[in-house]
Design an enzyme around this catalytic site. Structure first.
Site, short mmCIF file in Angstrom:
data_model
loop_
_atom_site.label_atom_id
_atom_site.label_comp_id
_atom_site.label_asym_id
_atom_site.label_seq_id
_atom_site.Cartn_x
_atom_site.Cartn_y
_atom_site.Cartn_z
N ARG A 13 0.83 -1.21 0.00
CA ARG A 13 0.00 0.00 0.00
C ARG A 13 0.87 1.27 0.00
O ARG A 13 0.92 2.01 -0.97
CB ARG A 13 -0.95 -0.02 1.21
CG ARG A 13 -2.06 1.02 1.15
CD ARG A 13 -1.65 2.42 1.53
NE ARG A 13 -1.09 2.48 2.88
CZ ARG A 13 -0.49 3.57 3.37
NH1 ARG A 13 -0.39 4.66 2.63
NH2 ARG A 13 0.03 3.56 4.57
N ASP A 14 1.61 1.49 1.08
CA ASP A 14 2.38 2.74 1.19
C ASP A 14 3.47 2.77 0.12
O ASP A 14 3.80 3.83 -0.42
CB ASP A 14 3.00 2.84 2.60
CG ASP A 14 3.20 4.27 3.05
OD1 ASP A 14 3.05 5.18 2.24
OD2 ASP A 14 3.52 4.47 4.23
N HIS A 205 5.72 4.41 12.58
CA HIS A 205 5.65 4.33 11.11
C HIS A 205 6.67 5.35 10.57
O HIS A 205 6.36 6.54 10.46
CB HIS A 205 4.22 4.67 10.69
CG HIS A 205 3.95 4.70 9.22
ND1 HIS A 205 3.24 3.71 8.56
CD2 HIS A 205 4.26 5.62 8.26
CE1 HIS A 205 3.12 4.03 7.29
NE2 HIS A 205 3.74 5.18 7.07
N HIS A 207 9.16 6.77 7.76
CA HIS A 207 9.78 6.86 6.43
C HIS A 207 11.24 7.20 6.68
O HIS A 207 11.60 7.77 7.72
CB HIS A 207 9.04 7.92 5.59
CG HIS A 207 7.69 7.44 5.15
ND1 HIS A 207 7.43 7.00 3.88
CD2 HIS A 207 6.54 7.28 5.84
CE1 HIS A 207 6.17 6.60 3.79
NE2 HIS A 207 5.60 6.77 4.98
N CYS A 238 4.71 9.09 -0.06
CA CYS A 238 3.30 9.48 -0.13
C CYS A 238 3.17 10.48 -1.26
O CYS A 238 3.92 11.46 -1.30
CB CYS A 238 2.85 10.09 1.20
SG CYS A 238 1.18 10.77 1.14
N ASN A 247 9.14 3.85 3.40
CA ASN A 247 9.23 3.44 4.81
C ASN A 247 10.54 2.70 4.99
O ASN A 247 11.09 2.13 4.06
CB ASN A 247 8.10 2.47 5.15
CG ASN A 247 6.75 3.11 5.05
OD1 ASN A 247 6.25 3.30 3.95
ND2 ASN A 247 6.18 3.48 6.17
P1 HMG Z 1 -12.66 14.70 -2.44
O1 HMG Z 1 -12.36 15.05 -3.87
O2 HMG Z 1 -12.48 15.78 -1.46
O3 HMG Z 1 -14.12 14.18 -2.18
O4 HMG Z 1 -11.82 13.42 -2.06
P2 HMG Z 1 -15.29 13.62 -2.99
O5 HMG Z 1 -16.16 12.98 -1.98
O6 HMG Z 1 -15.84 14.73 -3.86
O7 HMG Z 1 -14.71 12.49 -3.95
C1 HMG Z 1 -13.99 12.72 -5.13
C2 HMG Z 1 -14.20 11.57 -6.09
O8 HMG Z 1 -13.71 10.39 -5.48
C3 HMG Z 1 -15.67 11.32 -6.37
O9 HMG Z 1 -15.74 10.78 -7.67
C4 HMG Z 1 -16.03 10.27 -5.38
O10 HMG Z 1 -17.10 9.47 -5.80
C5 HMG Z 1 -14.77 9.44 -5.33
P3 HMG Z 1 -16.38 11.64 -8.87
O11 HMG Z 1 -17.78 11.99 -8.44
O12 HMG Z 1 -15.50 12.86 -8.99
O13 HMG Z 1 -16.29 10.73 -10.05
N1 HMG Z 1 -14.55 8.74 -4.06
C6 HMG Z 1 -14.11 7.49 -3.99
N2 HMG Z 1 -13.80 6.59 -4.94
C7 HMG Z 1 -13.39 5.39 -4.52
N3 HMG Z 1 -13.24 5.06 -3.22
C8 HMG Z 1 -13.52 5.93 -2.25
C9 HMG Z 1 -13.99 7.21 -2.63
N4 HMG Z 1 -14.35 8.29 -1.92
C10 HMG Z 1 -14.69 9.24 -2.83
N5 HMG Z 1 -13.36 5.58 -0.98
C11 HMG Z 1 -10.96 11.67 -0.66
C12 HMG Z 1 -11.73 12.98 -0.72
C13 HMG Z 1 -10.65 11.36 0.76
C14 HMG Z 1 -11.83 10.58 -1.28
C15 HMG Z 1 -9.66 11.84 -1.51
O14 HMG Z 1 -8.99 12.96 -1.03
C16 HMG Z 1 -8.77 10.65 -1.42
O15 HMG Z 1 -9.09 9.56 -1.91
N6 HMG Z 1 -7.56 10.81 -0.81
C17 HMG Z 1 -6.65 9.71 -0.61
C18 HMG Z 1 -5.26 10.21 -0.50
C19 HMG Z 1 -4.32 9.07 -0.23
O16 HMG Z 1 -4.64 7.90 -0.44
N7 HMG Z 1 -3.11 9.41 0.27
C20 HMG Z 1 -2.10 8.45 0.56
C21 HMG Z 1 -2.40 7.63 1.79
S1 HMG Z 1 -2.05 8.46 3.31
C22 HMG Z 1 -0.39 8.12 3.61
O17 HMG Z 1 0.29 7.61 2.75
C23 HMG Z 1 0.15 8.41 4.98
C24 HMG Z 1 0.36 7.13 5.83
O18 HMG Z 1 1.21 6.22 5.18
C25 HMG Z 1 0.98 7.51 7.19
C26 HMG Z 1 2.22 8.41 7.07
O19 HMG Z 1 3.20 8.02 6.43
O20 HMG Z 1 2.15 9.51 7.60
C27 HMG Z 1 -0.97 6.44 6.10
MG MG Z 2 3.40 6.30 5.17
#
Ligand code: HMG
Ligand code: MG
Length: 289
Positions: A13-14, A205, A207, A238, A247
């Site tokens: 995933r990450d 966690h 990186h 990310c 990581n």
């Molecule tokens: P948004 O644009 O603010 O909200 O996204 P929305 O509700 O308008 O959704 C946008 C579009 O996404 C829409 O589609 C929704 O239907 C769809 P459209 O109408 O435009 O065709 N949608 C989805 N599709 C599939 N699955 C879903 C979903 N939800 C909405 N679950 C949202 C808000 C949160 C969805 C968006 O910002 C997003 O997906 N962000 C994810 C970002 C991400 O994955 N980042 C990386 C992971 S975090 C990380 O790596 C840190 C971590 O490792 C810890 C660390 O290292 O610190 C965990």
């Molecule tokens: Mg991470």
């Protein structure tokens, strides 16, 4: 004395969420299978987020459908909202992880909402998960540094962590998203967090952008934390944290614990085979072998 620790593998995933190339679904499945073969008992398989935001993991359901499950292994999925949670359950995820931030700007850039709004989105996920006895893990990003705001207040981390645990997360993983943490900043952050929550609800966690992840894990160990997220081959970063590298590498951490006679129950030689035979053939192993 520390006898054993648990490693939570987040590479599929990450790691893969940050790959510029599209990795074939079957290669992701091979990776997850090889990780469980090597003894990883907790694997974050993919995420159910918007495919517009993270196209690399748009095949999460197919990956879940293709893996060979081991009974004693937990296959987890990252979800940002109810929609993601429902999709993860339909795909057969054993648990889900929600992700918040201690930095307002990172929250906006990563999930397009404020920290407070993200908690509103997570609340129904936690209520629903409780009803169906689905364990939920929490992440807090930017626990020492934010790519946009710089240093992050330890108290902000403590408050978000406490909130996630109060809402029902069984564990919160403290994310050094950009890998800029040092033993000094990690210690200050842990002092604040541990003044309000116990160590057995926390994970580290890290990186490894700054090359200090092992020292930071050492700080966590000294404070009683026994769960650490790692990524095979040091894959990842990310997409919303510019400049962040992967990581800390699973194989490096396993070897480091072996040297200290701390049990991980992971077969280091199988990890090395995996790097050669699964990641190496896809050009993903870099110089990690
Ligand atoms: P948004 O644009 O603010 O909200 O996204 P929305 O509700 O308008 O959704 C946008 C579009 O996404 C829409 O589609 C929704 O239907 C769809 P459209 O109408 O435009 O065709 N949608 C989805 N599709 C599939 N699955 C879903 C979903 N939800 C909405 N679950 C949202 C808000 C949160 C969805 C968006 O910002 C997003 O997906 N962000 C994810 C970002 C991400 O994955 N980042 C990386 C992971 S975090 C990380 O790596 C840190 C971590 O490792 C810890 C660390 O290292 O610190 C965990
Ligand atoms: Mg991470």
């Amino acid at each position: 004395m520390v006898d054993q620790v648990t490693l939570f593998e987040v590479g599929p995933r990450d790691g893969l969420q940050n790959e510029p190339r599209q990795i074939a679904t079957e290669n992701k499945i091979d990776l997850v299978n090889a990780l469980s073969e090597a003894g990883l008992k907790k694997i974050e398989v993919s995420s159910f987020v918007s495919p517009k935001w993270v196209p690399q993991l748009a095949d999460a359901a197919e990956v879940f459908a293709g893996i060979e499950r081991k009974d004693d292994t937990v296959y987890s999925a990252l979800v940002p909202n109810m929609r993601g949670c429902e999709a993860a359950i339909a795909a057969g995820a054993d648990e889900v992880a929600i992700f918040a931030s201690a930095s307002e700007t990172f929250s906006q850039r990563n999930i397009n909402c404020s920290i407070a709004k993200s908690m509103d989105r997570f609340a129904p996920v936690l209520e629903f998960a409780k009803d169906c006895s689905l364990p939920v893990r929490g992440y807090v990003s930017c626990v020492t540094d934010c790519p946009y705001e710089g240093s992050v207040s330890p108290n902000a981390v403590a408050m978000v962590t406490e909130h996630l645990l109060e809402m029902g997360c069984y564990e919160v993983s403290l994310g050094d998203t950009v890998g800029r943490g040092s033993p000094t900043s990690v210690r200050a952050m842990l002092d604040a967090v541990l003044s309000i929550v116990p160590a057995n609800c926390l994970a580290g966690h890290f990186h490894d952008t700054g090359g200090r992840a092992l020292e930071n894990i050492q700080e966590c160990l000294e404070k009683g934390i026994r769960v650490f997220d790692t990524s095979i081959g040091g894959l990842g970063g990310c997409p919303y944290a510019p400049g962040a590298s992967g990581n800390v590498a699973t194989e490096t951490v396993v070897q480091w614990f072996e040297q200290q006679k701390i049990e991980t129950h992971i077969d280091h030689s199988k990890l090395i085979e995996l790097l050669r035979d699964v990641l190496g053939t896809q050009g993903l192993a870099g110089d990690c072998e």
